[in-house]
Design a protein around this motif. Structure first.
Motif, PDB file in Angstrom:
ATOM      1  N   GLU A 325       0.642  -1.115   0.026  1.00 25.48           N
ATOM      2  CA  GLU A 325      -0.022   0.139   0.064  1.00 25.48           C
ATOM      3  C   GLU A 325       0.808   1.261  -0.142  1.00 25.48           C
ATOM      4  N   ALA A 326       2.040   1.331   0.560  1.00 24.70           N
ATOM      5  CA  ALA A 326       3.019   2.424   0.647  1.00 24.70           C
ATOM      6  C   ALA A 326       3.439   2.745  -0.773  1.00 24.70           C
ATOM      7  N   VAL A 327       3.806   1.713  -1.351  1.00 21.91           N
ATOM      8  CA  VAL A 327       4.173   2.001  -2.899  1.00 21.91           C
ATOM      9  C   VAL A 327       3.138   2.722  -3.623  1.00 21.91           C
ATOM     10  N   ALA A 328       1.865   2.266  -3.432  1.00 20.09           N
ATOM     11  CA  ALA A 328       1.047   2.967  -4.268  1.00 20.09           C
ATOM     12  C   ALA A 328       0.424   4.238  -3.472  1.00 20.09           C
ATOM     13  N   ARG A 329       0.698   4.551  -2.344  1.00 17.11           N
ATOM     14  CA  ARG A 329       0.018   5.680  -1.715  1.00 17.11           C
ATOM     15  C   ARG A 329       1.295   6.841  -1.375  1.00 17.11           C
ATOM     16  N   GLY A 330       2.311   6.271  -2.275  1.00 17.71           N
ATOM     17  CA  GLY A 330       3.587   7.452  -2.106  1.00 17.71           C
ATOM     18  C   GLY A 330       4.255   7.765  -0.833  1.00 17.71           C
ATOM     19  N   GLU A 331       4.141   6.765   0.181  1.00 21.81           N
ATOM     20  CA  GLU A 331       4.635   6.948   1.288  1.00 21.81           C
ATOM     21  C   GLU A 331       6.510   6.662   1.228  1.00 21.81           C
ATOM     22  N   LEU A 332       6.829   6.204   0.125  1.00 20.53           N
ATOM     23  CA  LEU A 332       8.274   5.940  -0.061  1.00 20.53           C
ATOM     24  C   LEU A 332       9.121   7.262  -0.355  1.00 20.53           C
ATOM     25  N   GLU A 333      10.195   7.540  -0.111  1.00 18.87           N
ATOM     26  CA  GLU A 333      10.942   8.784  -0.236  1.00 18.87           C
ATOM     27  C   GLU A 333      12.377   8.554  -0.479  1.00 18.87           C
ATOM     28  N   VAL A 334      12.973   9.278  -1.545  1.00 17.55           N
ATOM     29  CA  VAL A 334      14.388   8.980  -1.998  1.00 17.55           C
ATOM     30  C   VAL A 334      15.330   9.962  -0.703  1.00 17.55           C
ATOM     31  N   TYR A 335      16.393   9.440  -0.225  1.00 20.74           N
ATOM     32  CA  TYR A 335      16.941  10.017   0.425  1.00 20.74           C
ATOM     33  C   TYR A 335      18.416   9.929  -0.041  1.00 20.74           C
ATOM     34  N   TYR A 336      19.471  10.980   0.205  1.00 19.57           N
ATOM     35  CA  TYR A 336      20.608  11.165  -0.586  1.00 19.57           C
ATOM     36  C   TYR A 336      21.779  11.180   0.441  1.00 19.57           C
ATOM     37  N   GLN A 337      22.717  10.335   0.127  1.00 23.00           N
ATOM     38  CA  GLN A 337      23.984  10.392   1.247  1.00 23.00           C
ATOM     39  C   GLN A 337      25.294  10.575   0.026  1.00 23.00           C
ATOM     40  N   PRO A 338      25.817  11.677   0.598  1.00 24.82           N
ATOM     41  CA  PRO A 338      26.955  12.224  -0.144  1.00 24.82           C
ATOM     42  C   PRO A 338      28.261  11.375  -0.257  1.00 24.82           C
ATOM     43  N   LYS A 339      28.928  11.362  -1.348  1.00 21.46           N
ATOM     44  CA  LYS A 339      30.365  10.776  -1.363  1.00 21.46           C
ATOM     45  C   LYS A 339      31.292  11.651  -1.786  1.00 21.46           C
ATOM     46  N   ASP A 545      39.764   6.513  -4.013  1.00 19.23           N
ATOM     47  CA  ASP A 545      39.117   7.688  -4.731  1.00 19.23           C
ATOM     48  C   ASP A 545      38.201   8.546  -4.171  1.00 19.23           C
ATOM     49  N   GLU A 546      37.136   7.839  -3.419  1.00 18.17           N
ATOM     50  CA  GLU A 546      35.990   8.588  -2.786  1.00 18.17           C
ATOM     51  C   GLU A 546      35.651   7.862  -1.398  1.00 18.17           C
ATOM     52  N   ILE A 547      34.928   8.530  -0.435  1.00 14.23           N
ATOM     53  CA  ILE A 547      34.861   8.226   0.804  1.00 14.23           C
ATOM     54  C   ILE A 547      33.305   8.449   1.002  1.00 14.23           C
ATOM     55  N   GLN A 548      32.883   7.525   1.587  1.00  9.93           N
ATOM     56  CA  GLN A 548      31.172   7.697   1.945  1.00  9.93           C
ATOM     57  C   GLN A 548      30.902   6.950   3.265  1.00  9.93           C
ATOM     58  N   GLY A 549      30.216   7.717   4.240  1.00  6.97           N
ATOM     59  CA  GLY A 549      29.864   7.237   5.296  1.00  6.97           C
ATOM     60  C   GLY A 549      29.444   8.388   6.439  1.00  6.97           C
ATOM     61  N   PHE A 550      28.925   7.809   7.627  1.00 10.59           N
ATOM     62  CA  PHE A 550      28.400   8.703   8.751  1.00 10.59           C
ATOM     63  C   PHE A 550      29.431  10.068   9.017  1.00 10.59           C
ATOM     64  N   TYR A 551      30.516   9.679   8.823  1.00 14.69           N
ATOM     65  CA  TYR A 551      31.620  10.689   9.241  1.00 14.69           C
ATOM     66  C   TYR A 551      31.515  11.941   8.652  1.00 14.69           C
ATOM     67  N   PHE A 552      31.080  11.831   7.467  1.00 16.06           N
ATOM     68  CA  PHE A 552      30.760  13.077   6.565  1.00 16.06           C
ATOM     69  C   PHE A 552      29.267  13.530   6.564  1.00 16.06           C
ATOM     70  N   ALA A 553      28.264  12.789   6.500  1.00 10.79           N
ATOM     71  CA  ALA A 553      26.825  12.893   6.430  1.00 10.79           C
ATOM     72  C   ALA A 553      26.176  11.560   6.324  1.00 10.79           C
ATOM     73  N   ARG A 554      25.100  11.378   7.065  1.00  3.49           N
ATOM     74  CA  ARG A 554      24.115  10.418   6.970  1.00  3.49           C
ATOM     75  C   ARG A 554      23.200  10.351   5.820  1.00  3.49           C
ATOM     76  N   PRO A 555      22.468   9.443   5.248  1.00  2.00           N
ATOM     77  CA  PRO A 555      21.431   9.677   4.345  1.00  2.00           C
ATOM     78  C   PRO A 555      20.357  10.763   4.561  1.00  2.00           C
ATOM     79  N   MET A 556      20.234  11.916   3.699  1.00  3.34           N
ATOM     80  CA  MET A 556      19.217  12.765   4.152  1.00  3.34           C
ATOM     81  C   MET A 556      18.273  13.118   2.826  1.00  3.34           C
ATOM     82  N   THR A 557      17.072  13.780   3.310  1.00  2.00           N
ATOM     83  CA  THR A 557      16.037  14.164   2.496  1.00  2.00           C
ATOM     84  C   THR A 557      16.739  15.007   1.679  1.00  2.00           C
ATOM     85  N   LEU A 558      15.930  15.402   0.234  1.00  2.00           N
ATOM     86  CA  LEU A 558      16.392  16.213  -0.497  1.00  2.00           C
ATOM     87  C   LEU A 558      16.811  17.871   0.032  1.00  2.00           C
TER      88      LEU A 558
END
Length: 619
Positions: A325-339, A545-558
């Motif tokens: 139901e969540a897929v149909a109701r639009g309850e999903l949201e894309v978060y972005y985690q920086p690299k 070459d690149e680093i990703q992780g909570f030290y720089f930022a957690r996944p976050m809303t747009l």
């Protein structure tokens, strides 16, 4: 019958011949009656005589024709009634017409047709209710019998055993399906031998009894699964004794086509009405108990469902329903985690990650629902939602002059969709997004599952310009020679290895090897899951070459990501502006034009990092 089939409708048995003879006889009779007065010497006026004889002839002909037509139409009517009954499904209809004429031939043909229909119906019924390979009942018979037994009496009780032949999949892969089916038949015979049915014939007798009156039934309900319904068995000791007898029956290896194959079973048991009130749910409860057996060797192959397990199942069922139901109701949201770039910490791109905004439970992390989505097939729609949102946002950033590379995770179920690559390419085109800014991440396990299938999906997308990354690299058991042929652009070191970068040991050496492998393959290397300054510094010193992780930022809303980037003074960095034309197959040089402001959150002091980097490098 009076005549052999070859005599039907021939000679005097022919309806045409019989009618011809009858009409000839009637004509002769009329002539005799007309001449009769003269033969008798009576003096009767000629007109009266002829009129009387003609009337008499007509009456005699009418009577004879009525008699003849009754003899013809009666059998036809009987055959018509029989045909209607047969068409209505009554294959036990008796066709009693028996004569040597053409109608008898039709009746005999109908009897042959009905006999063959009965045989075909019996075969169809058998295929619909029994497994052809083992001869035992199938899922339909089991569930129908369960429901009928439960509905037959409010106090009905019993148990269902879900039996998984654990190693059968390996048998199928090694010896083929014919060998697997033979093994399943032998196993079914062994299981039946320790039940009241005793044999396959006894099992079929129970399966054929009227609904609600059948006894125990063993059914094959999957490629490597059986289910046993034991009405009346609810005693825990009796249940365990039967389960132990089943395991004992599997001690001897199964002999198939000259092979002796050792097979074991995992048994999950649920009872009614304690655990469920209908056949389908009881089977699902027993399957849950079986899954606990496979996950926990300490259970010794048998698990009886208890209340905590049932609570887990009910929660999983509710979550699955709500997720659909969540897929149909639009309850999903894309978060972005920086690299970030390992040299100057400028923004190197983002990874798109899905979150579920549950109306009651709040934000739910993907670890709580992705596995379920993959198991139930919801992941296909969910994954396409993330793909569409991510590509749309990448195109929007590009339109503003901010070329931000977006990485998107893809599951095996998505890759197995025949039109996946075409759909992605069309989606990127529709949004006007530069394809080189889209990176698709697949796990090492997916990449090595079916090389031909994976290559068939990757090649057209790579040709279009989309990049590919192997996620969680180092945790699978892939064939590196095969992986090299897929020509990935990025290797992401799994967080389990990144966590060990601060200390000398296996984790650090594996990471060093992955980095060197990435360089040899011409790939960028990303350290994923960096949470401490030591991990960040070591990853940089080892050559990531690149680093990703909570030290720089957690996944976050747009909105949060936009704020994070604004605080760092990177609304439009030189790297972003040039990203669409950058060759990402080599390490990125430092961007002298990028400013790292003092207000940037969670960023280490440069001197501190330099010291940590020297330590990590062993200098």
């Amino acid at each position: 019958m009076s005549s052999a089939p070859a005599d039907y409708g021939k000679g005097l048995n022919s309806t045409r011949m019989r009618l011809s003879l009858i009409f000839a006889a009637l004509g002769g009779l009329a002539m005799v009656l007309t001449a009769l007065p003269g033969w008798l010497g009576h003096e009767i006026p000629q007109f009266q005589v002829r009129l009387g004889l003609a009337a008499l002839s007509l009456l005699i002909c009418a009577a004879l024709m009525h008699r003849i037509s009754a003899g013809l139409t009666g059998p036809i009517r009987d055959l018509t009634d029989a045909a209607r009954q047969i068409a209505g499904g009554n294959l036990d209809t008796d066709i009693s017409v028996d004569c040597a004429c053409d109608i008898g031939l039709l009746a005999d043909s109908m009897r042959t047709m009905v006999r063959r229909l009965r045989q075909a119906h019996a075969r169809i019924t058998d295929l619909a209710n029994f497994d052809p390979a083992t001869g035992i009942a199938n899922w339909h018979v089991l569930v129908h019998g369960l429901d009928a037994h439960i509905d037959s009496a409010p106090s009905a009780a019993g148990s269902v055993f879900f039996i998984d032949v654990v190693e059968l999949r390996h048998v199928l892969e090694r010896y083929g399906h014919d060998c697997g089916d033979q093994a399943m038949r032998i196993i079914s015979e062994r299981l039946l031998a320790v039940t009241p049915m005793a044999t396959i014939e006894g099992n079929r007798v129970n399966a054929g009894r009227p609904a609600g009156r059948g006894g125990p039934i063993l059914a094959r309900i999957g490629m490597k699964d059986f289910a046993l319904h034991m009405p009346g068995l609810s005693d825990p000791d009796g249940i365990r004794r039967l389960a132990c007898a089943m395991h004992a029956a599997m001690v001897e290896p199964v002999a198939v086509e000259g092979h002796r194959i050792a097979l074991t079973i995992g048994v999950g048991i649920a009872s009614y009405p304690l655990h469920a009130g209908n056949g389908r749910f009881i089977l699902r409860r027993a399957a849950l108990a079986r899954s606990q057996v496979l996950a926990n060797p300490r259970l010794a192959g048998t698990c009886v469902l208890d209340q905590p397990m049932l609570d887990v199942l009910l929660q999983a069922e509710a979550t699955e329903r709500e997720l659909r139901e969540a897929v149909a109701r639009g309850e999903l949201e894309v978060y972005y985690q920086p690299k970030v770039d390992a040299l100057d910490w400028s923004l190197a791109g983002v990874e798109a990650l899905v979150r579920w905004n549950h109306p009651l439970r709040g934000v739910i992390e993907p670890g709580e629902f992705i596995a379920m989505a993959e198991r139930t097939g919801i992941i296909v729609d969910l994954g396409m939602f993330v793909m569409e949102k991510s590509v749309r946002q990448c195109a929007a950033w590009t339109a503003l002059g901010r070329a931000i590379e977006v990485s998107i995770n893809v599951s095996l179920e998505q890759f197995q969709q025949a039109d996946f690559s075409t759909t992605v390419i069309e989606l990127v085109k529709a949004h006007g997004c530069p394809p080189q800014l889209i990176t698709i991440e697949i796990t090492e396990t997916i990449a090595s599952t079916d090389i031909a299938m994976v290559r068939g999906q990757i090649d057209p997308m790579r040709e279009f310009g989309i990049r590919f990354a192997i996620d969680d690299f180092g945790t699978g058991y892939s064939n590196l020679a095969q992986l090299a042929t897929l020509k990935f652009d990025i290797l992401k070191i799994d967080r389990s290895f990144v966590a060990g970068l601060e200390t000398e040991g296996a984790g650090k050496e594996v990471s060093r090897s992955i980095i060197q492998l990435g360089r040899n393959l011409g790939c960028r290397v990303v350290a994923e899951g960096a949470e401490t300054i030591g991990q960040v510094s070591a990853a940089s010193a080892l050559g990531c070459d690149e680093i990703q992780g909570f030290y720089f930022a957690r996944p976050m809303t747009l909105a949060a990501f936009e704020g994070w980037q604004h605080k760092r003074g990177e609304a439009t960095s030189p790297k972003q502006a040039a990203a669409s034309g950058t060759d990402h197959s080599t390490r990125h040089p430092a961007r002298s034009g990028t400013t790292i402001t003092a207000s940037a959150p969670a960023f280490p002091d440069r001197a501190e990092v330099a010291s940590s980097r020297n330590t990590a490098a062993g200098r």
